[in-house]
Design a protein around this motif. Structure first.
Motif, PDB file in Angstrom:
ATOM      1  N   SER A   7       0.835  -1.208   0.000  1.00  0.00           N
ATOM      2  CA  SER A   7       0.000   0.000   0.000  1.00  0.00           C
ATOM      3  C   SER A   7       0.869   1.256   0.000  1.00  0.00           C
ATOM      4  O   SER A   7       0.557   2.238  -0.669  1.00  0.00           O
ATOM      5  N   ARG A   8       1.954   1.219   0.743  1.00  0.00           N
ATOM      6  CA  ARG A   8       2.855   2.367   0.807  1.00  0.00           C
ATOM      7  C   ARG A   8       3.542   2.604  -0.542  1.00  0.00           C
ATOM      8  O   ARG A   8       3.674   3.752  -0.983  1.00  0.00           O
ATOM      9  N   ILE A  13       4.011   5.844  -5.567  1.00  0.00           N
ATOM     10  CA  ILE A  13       4.003   5.915  -7.038  1.00  0.00           C
ATOM     11  C   ILE A  13       2.880   6.831  -7.517  1.00  0.00           C
ATOM     12  O   ILE A  13       3.095   7.714  -8.362  1.00  0.00           O
ATOM     13  N   ASP A  14       1.681   6.631  -6.993  1.00  0.00           N
ATOM     14  CA  ASP A  14       0.529   7.437  -7.406  1.00  0.00           C
ATOM     15  C   ASP A  14       0.747   8.922  -7.107  1.00  0.00           C
ATOM     16  O   ASP A  14       0.391   9.785  -7.916  1.00  0.00           O
ATOM     17  N   THR A  15       1.319   9.206  -5.955  1.00  0.00           N
ATOM     18  CA  THR A  15       1.530  10.607  -5.572  1.00  0.00           C
ATOM     19  C   THR A  15       2.518  11.292  -6.496  1.00  0.00           C
ATOM     20  O   THR A  15       2.264  12.410  -6.987  1.00  0.00           O
ATOM     21  N   ILE A  16       3.633  10.642  -6.769  1.00  0.00           N
ATOM     22  CA  ILE A  16       4.652  11.259  -7.640  1.00  0.00           C
ATOM     23  C   ILE A  16       4.128  11.396  -9.063  1.00  0.00           C
ATOM     24  O   ILE A  16       4.327  12.423  -9.716  1.00  0.00           O
ATOM     25  N   THR A  23       9.065  17.820  -4.884  1.00  0.00           N
ATOM     26  CA  THR A  23      10.215  17.936  -3.992  1.00  0.00           C
ATOM     27  C   THR A  23      10.036  17.017  -2.788  1.00  0.00           C
ATOM     28  O   THR A  23       8.915  16.593  -2.475  1.00  0.00           O
ATOM     29  N   ARG A  24      11.157  16.748  -2.104  1.00  0.00           N
ATOM     30  CA  ARG A  24      11.070  15.943  -0.888  1.00  0.00           C
ATOM     31  C   ARG A  24      10.220  16.650   0.163  1.00  0.00           C
ATOM     32  O   ARG A  24       9.478  16.017   0.915  1.00  0.00           O
ATOM     33  N   GLU A  25      10.320  17.960   0.188  1.00  0.00           N
ATOM     34  CA  GLU A  25       9.552  18.728   1.160  1.00  0.00           C
ATOM     35  C   GLU A  25       8.060  18.540   0.955  1.00  0.00           C
ATOM     36  O   GLU A  25       7.308  18.284   1.907  1.00  0.00           O
ATOM     37  N   LYS A  26       7.602  18.645  -0.324  1.00  0.00           N
ATOM     38  CA  LYS A  26       6.186  18.482  -0.624  1.00  0.00           C
ATOM     39  C   LYS A  26       5.759  17.036  -0.393  1.00  0.00           C
ATOM     40  O   LYS A  26       4.654  16.770   0.127  1.00  0.00           O
ATOM     41  N   LEU A  27       6.623  16.103  -0.751  1.00  0.00           N
ATOM     42  CA  LEU A  27       6.312  14.692  -0.559  1.00  0.00           C
ATOM     43  C   LEU A  27       6.144  14.379   0.928  1.00  0.00           C
ATOM     44  O   LEU A  27       5.231  13.641   1.323  1.00  0.00           O
ATOM     45  N   PHE A  47      12.734   6.200   2.524  1.00  0.00           N
ATOM     46  CA  PHE A  47      12.386   6.602   1.160  1.00  0.00           C
ATOM     47  C   PHE A  47      13.297   5.908   0.153  1.00  0.00           C
ATOM     48  O   PHE A  47      12.853   5.422  -0.889  1.00  0.00           O
ATOM     49  N   TYR A  48      14.578   5.829   0.456  1.00  0.00           N
ATOM     50  CA  TYR A  48      15.540   5.160  -0.426  1.00  0.00           C
ATOM     51  C   TYR A  48      15.189   3.679  -0.567  1.00  0.00           C
ATOM     52  O   TYR A  48      15.202   3.125  -1.669  1.00  0.00           O
ATOM     53  N   ASN A  49      14.848   3.030   0.547  1.00  0.00           N
ATOM     54  CA  ASN A  49      14.484   1.616   0.506  1.00  0.00           C
ATOM     55  C   ASN A  49      13.202   1.394  -0.292  1.00  0.00           C
ATOM     56  O   ASN A  49      13.070   0.417  -1.039  1.00  0.00           O
ATOM     57  N   TYR A  50      12.239   2.310  -0.149  1.00  0.00           N
ATOM     58  CA  TYR A  50      10.996   2.208  -0.917  1.00  0.00           C
ATOM     59  C   TYR A  50      11.270   2.331  -2.409  1.00  0.00           C
ATOM     60  O   TYR A  50      10.687   1.609  -3.222  1.00  0.00           O
ATOM     61  N   ARG A  51      12.145   3.270  -2.776  1.00  0.00           N
ATOM     62  CA  ARG A  51      12.491   3.454  -4.193  1.00  0.00           C
ATOM     63  C   ARG A  51      13.083   2.178  -4.772  1.00  0.00           C
ATOM     64  O   ARG A  51      12.746   1.767  -5.893  1.00  0.00           O
ATOM     65  N   GLN A  52      13.984   1.544  -4.029  1.00  0.00           N
ATOM     66  CA  GLN A  52      14.595   0.301  -4.498  1.00  0.00           C
ATOM     67  C   GLN A  52      13.562  -0.811  -4.650  1.00  0.00           C
ATOM     68  O   GLN A  52      13.559  -1.546  -5.642  1.00  0.00           O
TER      69      GLN A  52
END
Length: 297
Positions: A7-8, A13-16, A23-27, A47-52
């Motif tokens: 879900s996360r 993905i949907d948000t970006i 930006t990271r600030e808005k995210l 965030f880095y782990n989620y991206r991977q």
């Protein structure tokens, strides 16, 4: 826990994608408002782990513009983006349905039986360029055809059925087969090379359904009433669809081959759609309507 992580990933993905660049600030601001946060920002390491994980699971790359420190999604070409959308929708649906067992008797789904037995085998053969051998039972013949060998070029799902298209080795022709009519599927040990003259994009571009080689594409014009236009607007029949709106109807323009699949689709809309052109498509629809009416007279 795994369902919560999925879900996360989908939320991220949907948000970006919705913002295009962010930006990271808005995210972080949006993350703190989401149901996945306790009101704290998304940690950089997390965030880095989620991206991977997203790249491994969905083949989606979340890129960072180092000059602006904004994040975006590399969507690739149209076909890759379409595949990504399908994967995300499937994952999101699976994620939601896995948590609603208490109301499962009140949720009705469409069955896709052809995905159960041989889809994974055919995908494996497609990925590694191995021919597949099988027995085929077409609906048009009583006796099956045994030892069909096909070099799979691509897969397509249409009307709740999976189809594989490739070169029939014996006939040396490109043919399409429904997975739910295949039996005793085996992956051959040898490999093949896709014919360099085969252009996948042009092969499927002007087709509705799974009949790919019937005639040259035509300019098709359909007239739809106001209500039906809304449905076509929300879910286009084909990627070539263009609409010209009028007060009480809309005209929809397509570039398509006049296949039986397309004719059947038009017939399913009944009087809500009218073929304006070309004349041969109008004749095909009229013939089908007259044949159907004759059975009731």
């Amino acid at each position: 826990m795994a369902r919560n992580m999925l879900s996360r990933y989908i939320w991220l993905i949907d948000t970006i994608r919705r913002y295009g660049t962010i930006t990271r600030e808005k995210l972080n601001e949006l993350w703190m408002l989401s149901p996945y946060s306790d009101g704290s920002p998304l940690p950089r390491r997390t965030f880095y782990n989620y991206r991977q994980a997203i790249e491994e699971l969905f083949n989606i790359n979340i890129e960072c513009n180092t000059s602006t420190y904004e994040y975006s999604i590399d969507s690739g070409d149209d076909r890759h983006e379409s595949m990504t959308d399908w994967l995300l929708n499937s994952a999101a649906m699976s994620n939601v349905l896995s948590s609603v067992s208490d109301v499962s008797d009140r949720i009705f789904l469409e069955d896709v039986p052809s995905a159960r037995l041989y889809l994974s085998q055919v995908i494996s053969a497609l990925r590694e360029n191995h021919p597949v051998r099988f027995t085929y039972r077409p609906y048009t013949r009583l006796n099956p055809t045994k030892d069909v060998i096909v070099e799979p070029y691509f897969l397509k799902i249409f009307k709740q059925r999976w189809y594989v298209t490739g070169r029939n080795v014996k006939d040396d022709k490109i043919k399409t087969y429904a997975l739910d009519r295949m039996e005793d599927v085996k992956i051959e040990d040898d490999t093949f090379v896709v014919d360099k003259s085969f252009d996948l994009e042009s092969y499927v571009r002007d087709t509705f359904g799974i009949v790919f080689s019937q005639g040259e594409p035509k300019e098709v014009v359909l007239r739809a009433d106001t209500r039906q236009s809304k449905y076509l607007r929300a879910l286009p029949l084909h990627h070539s669809q263009r609409e010209v709106m009028h007060d009480e109807y809309s005209l929809f323009y397509y570039k398509l081959r006049l296949t039986p699949d397309f004719v059947q689709e038009l017939l399913s809309y009944g009087p809500n759609i009218q073929v304006v052109s070309p004349p041969e498509l109008k004749a095909m629809v009229v013939t089908q309507l007259r044949d159907a009416l004759a059975k009731y007279e």
